[in-house]
Design a protein around this motif. Structure first.
Motif, short mmCIF file in Angstrom:
data_model
loop_
_atom_site.label_atom_id
_atom_site.label_comp_id
_atom_site.label_asym_id
_atom_site.label_seq_id
_atom_site.Cartn_x
_atom_site.Cartn_y
_atom_site.Cartn_z
N LEU A 83 0.83 -1.20 0.00
CA LEU A 83 0.00 0.00 0.00
C LEU A 83 0.86 1.25 0.00
CD1 LEU A 83 -2.93 1.11 0.21
CD2 LEU A 83 -2.65 1.05 2.70
N THR A 84 1.82 1.32 0.93
CA THR A 84 2.72 2.46 1.06
C THR A 84 4.09 1.96 1.47
OG1 THR A 84 0.90 3.88 1.80
CG2 THR A 84 3.12 4.68 2.21
N ILE A 85 5.14 2.40 0.80
CA ILE A 85 6.50 2.01 1.18
C ILE A 85 7.02 2.98 2.23
CG2 ILE A 85 8.88 1.78 0.37
CD1 ILE A 85 7.70 0.81 -2.30
N GLU A 86 7.43 2.44 3.36
CA GLU A 86 7.92 3.25 4.46
C GLU A 86 9.39 3.60 4.31
OE1 GLU A 86 10.01 3.95 8.21
OE2 GLU A 86 10.12 2.10 7.04
N GLY A 87 10.20 2.65 3.80
CA GLY A 87 11.62 2.92 3.66
C GLY A 87 12.36 1.75 3.06
N VAL A 88 13.58 2.04 2.58
CA VAL A 88 14.48 1.02 2.03
C VAL A 88 15.74 1.04 2.87
CG1 VAL A 88 15.75 0.24 0.00
CG2 VAL A 88 13.54 1.37 -0.29
N TYR A 89 16.16 -0.13 3.36
CA TYR A 89 17.23 -0.19 4.36
C TYR A 89 18.33 -1.17 3.94
CZ TYR A 89 13.72 1.98 7.39
OH TYR A 89 12.78 2.82 7.92
N LYS A 90 19.55 -0.91 4.49
CA LYS A 90 20.69 -1.80 4.26
C LYS A 90 20.56 -3.07 5.10
CE LYS A 90 25.75 -1.95 4.43
NZ LYS A 90 26.99 -1.18 4.71
N SER A 91 20.06 -2.93 6.34
CA SER A 91 19.85 -4.09 7.20
C SER A 91 18.39 -4.11 7.65
CB SER A 91 20.79 -4.05 8.42
OG SER A 91 20.62 -2.85 9.15
N HIS A 92 17.96 -5.24 8.18
CA HIS A 92 16.55 -5.42 8.55
C HIS A 92 16.15 -4.42 9.62
CE1 HIS A 92 12.79 -7.19 9.69
NE2 HIS A 92 12.94 -8.20 8.83
N PRO A 93 15.21 -3.50 9.33
CA PRO A 93 14.85 -2.46 10.30
C PRO A 93 14.14 -2.98 11.54
CG PRO A 93 13.36 -2.41 8.43
CD PRO A 93 14.44 -3.38 8.09
N GLY A 94 13.53 -4.16 11.42
CA GLY A 94 12.89 -4.74 12.59
C GLY A 94 13.88 -5.34 13.57
N PRO A 139 16.84 -1.64 14.75
CA PRO A 139 16.03 -0.41 14.70
C PRO A 139 16.83 0.87 14.50
CG PRO A 139 16.14 -1.29 16.95
CD PRO A 139 16.73 -2.32 16.05
N LEU A 140 18.16 0.80 14.69
CA LEU A 140 18.98 2.00 14.52
C LEU A 140 19.45 2.18 13.07
CD1 LEU A 140 21.20 1.84 17.74
CD2 LEU A 140 19.09 3.14 17.36
N THR A 141 19.15 1.21 12.20
CA THR A 141 19.56 1.34 10.81
C THR A 141 18.85 2.51 10.15
OG1 THR A 141 19.82 0.16 8.72
CG2 THR A 141 17.79 -0.23 9.92
N SER A 142 19.59 3.24 9.32
CA SER A 142 19.03 4.41 8.64
C SER A 142 18.56 4.02 7.24
CB SER A 142 20.08 5.52 8.54
OG SER A 142 20.46 5.97 9.82
N PRO A 143 17.48 4.64 6.78
CA PRO A 143 16.98 4.29 5.44
C PRO A 143 17.80 4.97 4.34
CG PRO A 143 15.61 5.99 6.40
CD PRO A 143 16.61 5.61 7.46
N TYR A 144 17.84 4.35 3.18
CA TYR A 144 18.39 4.98 1.99
C TYR A 144 17.39 6.02 1.47
CZ TYR A 144 21.79 1.12 1.42
OH TYR A 144 22.80 0.21 1.59
N SER A 145 17.90 7.00 0.76
CA SER A 145 17.01 7.82 -0.06
C SER A 145 16.69 7.00 -1.31
CB SER A 145 17.69 9.14 -0.47
OG SER A 145 17.94 9.94 0.67
N PHE A 146 15.45 7.05 -1.76
CA PHE A 146 15.08 6.27 -2.93
C PHE A 146 13.98 6.98 -3.71
CE2 PHE A 146 11.86 5.05 0.09
CZ PHE A 146 10.73 4.80 -0.67
N SER A 147 13.86 6.60 -4.95
CA SER A 147 12.74 7.07 -5.76
C SER A 147 12.11 5.86 -6.42
CB SER A 147 13.20 8.08 -6.81
OG SER A 147 14.08 7.47 -7.74
N GLN A 148 10.81 5.89 -6.59
CA GLN A 148 10.10 4.76 -7.17
C GLN A 148 9.64 5.10 -8.57
OE1 GLN A 148 6.82 3.26 -4.85
NE2 GLN A 148 6.40 1.59 -6.27
N VAL A 149 9.97 4.22 -9.49
CA VAL A 149 9.48 4.32 -10.87
C VAL A 149 8.87 2.97 -11.21
CG1 VAL A 149 10.05 4.74 -13.28
CG2 VAL A 149 11.28 5.97 -11.48
N ALA A 150 7.55 2.94 -11.30
CA ALA A 150 6.82 1.68 -11.53
C ALA A 150 7.20 0.67 -10.45
CB ALA A 150 7.08 1.15 -12.93
N ASP A 151 7.74 -0.50 -10.85
CA ASP A 151 8.06 -1.54 -9.86
C ASP A 151 9.51 -1.45 -9.39
OD1 ASP A 151 8.74 -2.46 -12.57
OD2 ASP A 151 9.45 -4.26 -11.56
N ARG A 152 10.23 -0.39 -9.77
CA ARG A 152 11.63 -0.26 -9.37
C ARG A 152 11.81 0.80 -8.29
NH1 ARG A 152 15.29 -0.54 -14.95
NH2 ARG A 152 14.58 -2.62 -15.63
#
Length: 214
Positions: free
Chosen positions: A86-97, A100-113
């Motif tokens: 439904l909504t993407i919260e973030g893209v991470y290098k390690s599992h955020p669950g 929890p201290l892992t920082s998200p990447y900046s990302f842009s979404q184009v279709a399924d990418r």
């Protein structure tokens, strides 16, 4: 991790408790009555899902990273059941669950990418944390079990409801059944109680999950 692998309650238990509040013995429920209760549950869970971005129902998908011909890097969510996102919260290098201290990447979404914009070096995989679409139940998801359960057996299991919505859905479905029976005053009281519970759960979620919403 899927919310279905955390604390849940059986759909059957919820339907049975709605029946009990209506003064109907659960074993005496007619098929059309079960369907009507589940219709109220579906309406309620859709309403709750849209009310707030609940951290409790976040799910995580692990995606392989691909380097494009122009050296841009991305992960494809096409094979992840992206229709369920439904909504993407973030893209991470390690599992955020798990971290929890892992920082998200900046990302842009184009279709399924999902293009990763600020990785110093291309990772081999990333973790995409997202809010899924709400479940839609029907009578085929009812089971014989009527006790609270701690985990579901599979992330695709449809016979459970998230624990945070359980009391809200109980009163919401009860209110809808009363309204359908013409008991408008009782329905209004039950509906008001449902709304009160929903806001209480949101307040508890906000206090518990400070920092999840970025």
């Amino acid at each position: 991790m899927s919310w279905r692998l955390t604390q849940c309650y059986s759909l059957q238990l919820l339907v049975d408790q709605v029946a009990s509040k209506l003064g109907i013995k659960p074993t005496d429920l007619l098929t059309e009555e079960k369907a009507a209760i589940i219709e109220g549950i579906n309406y309620g869970i859709s309403t709750a899902w849209d009310h707030y971005l609940w951290p409790e129902v976040l799910e995580v998908y692990t995606g392989s990273v691909i380097t494009d011909s122009d050296a841009t890097i991305y992960t494809s969510i096409l094979d992840s059941g992206s229709a369920e996102m439904l909504t993407i919260e973030g893209v991470y290098k390690s599992h955020p669950g798990k971290n929890p201290l892992t920082s998200p990447y900046s990302f842009s979404q184009v279709a399924d990418r999902l293009y990763i914009l600020d990785a110093a070096t291309a990772p081999t995989s990333v973790y995409v944390r997202y809010w899924p679409v709400p479940p839609v139940y029907d009578t085929s998801h009812l089971s014989a079990g009527t006790t609270a359960i701690s985990t579901a057996t599979t992330t695709s299991s449809m016979d459970v409801v998230p624990y945070i919505f359980y009391r809200y859905l109980l009163f919401k479905a009860y209110a809808d059944m009363l309204a359908g029976d013409g008991q408008t005053e009782k329905s209004a009281i039950a509906s008001a109680e449902a709304e009160k519970i929903l806001f209480q759960e949101q307040d508890k979620s906000e206090r518990k999950n400070q920092g999840v919403h970025r």
